[in-house]
Write an enzyme that holds these catalytic residues in place. Sequence first.
Site, mmCIF file in Angstrom:
data_model
loop_
_atom_site.group_PDB
_atom_site.id
_atom_site.type_symbol
_atom_site.label_atom_id
_atom_site.label_comp_id
_atom_site.label_asym_id
_atom_site.label_seq_id
_atom_site.Cartn_x
_atom_site.Cartn_y
_atom_site.Cartn_z
ATOM 1 N N VAL A 60 -3.616 -3.613 -5.224
ATOM 2 C CA VAL A 60 -2.773 -2.493 -4.817
ATOM 3 C C VAL A 60 -2.948 -2.086 -3.360
ATOM 4 C CG1 VAL A 60 -2.549 -1.539 -7.132
ATOM 5 C CG2 VAL A 60 -4.491 -0.856 -5.696
ATOM 6 N N TYR A 61 -3.917 -2.635 -2.655
ATOM 7 C CA TYR A 61 -4.101 -2.241 -1.260
ATOM 8 C C TYR A 61 -2.873 -2.628 -0.446
ATOM 9 C CZ TYR A 61 -9.114 -1.434 -2.141
ATOM 10 O OH TYR A 61 -10.327 -0.971 -2.615
ATOM 11 N N ALA A 62 -2.257 -1.606 0.165
ATOM 12 C CA ALA A 62 -1.035 -1.821 0.958
ATOM 13 C C ALA A 62 -0.009 -2.612 0.151
ATOM 14 C CB ALA A 62 -1.351 -2.510 2.281
ATOM 15 N N GLY A 64 -0.251 -4.946 -1.992
ATOM 16 C CA GLY A 64 -0.442 -6.394 -2.060
ATOM 17 C C GLY A 64 -0.502 -7.080 -0.713
#
Length: 324
Positions: A60-62, A64
């Site tokens: 989920v960081y940025a 993907g």
Amino acid sequence: MQYTTLGTTGIRIPRLCVGGMSFGEPFPDFHQWVIDQPATQAVIARALELGVNFIDTANVYAHGTSEQFIGQSLRNLGVPREDVVLASKVFFNEGGLSAQAIEREITGTLERLGTDYLDLYIIHRFDYNTPVEETMQALHRLVVDGRVRALGASAMYGYQLHTMQVVADAHGWTRFASMQNHYNLLYREDERDLIPVCEQYGMSLTPYSPLASGHLTRPQWDSDSVRSTTDSTMKAKYDHARELDMPVIERVAKVAADHDVPMADVALAWHWAKGVAAPLVGCSRPGRVDDAVRALDLELSGEEVAFLEEPYRAHDVVGALPRP
């Protein structure tokens, strides 16, 4: 660079881990302080030069794009896959830690990173809505089929971790080898039960937010950085405990002055004095990697550790999810 072993796995890791939350495309609903792919590549290149070959990210960081930028950077740099330890996470997605979600999310993560396996796959939180047996079996299947080398957990309550390890043992499934928890001089609640459970199972600690989102790097609370002025998650995590935390920050500043080093060095050195394997450090430019590596040269005495810890007072739990 100093190295250690990840839990009981035999996987060799440096005593620092590059956190991937700083990498990716900015989105209106996500972090505004992330860096683009060329800047990500520069940070990773410097980390690898210094022997920091452990990189952590999440699906989920940025949205993907952190995984995409890391994968692209490693390909551009021509890094052999076996020369880097890659970790990512699953939970903050549709289906949480259900077997279906784990299968879907590992597929997406591997595609974005451009690899056919992860060295470490971490559950981002405990899932109250999925049976533990379902989660542990699905994770074990990834190890058996070679898509994951080792399993890790992140912020949760001690009883939850213990339950999941017991279930794994009961079925002959893979245990968690590491814990990525919220741990720093301003937040030590996990010393009550989660960390003792980790020690019971020989798990490595790889804490996130070792510098308390920058609060342990300066004598004053506030900063005019982009992150400090836009990161609502950081504010929710720390601002409510400001009065409790300032006495600790003052002591970090004192010890740093005694050693003639930046405060960040003291904050990181405290982790290693506490037995932490590899704290996660977010780096927005290559020089930040040099700063973190420099901290390995600082060794705190037992008296200094006690001095730093003495003002700490109990905090509300931040990290582990409450029961819905």
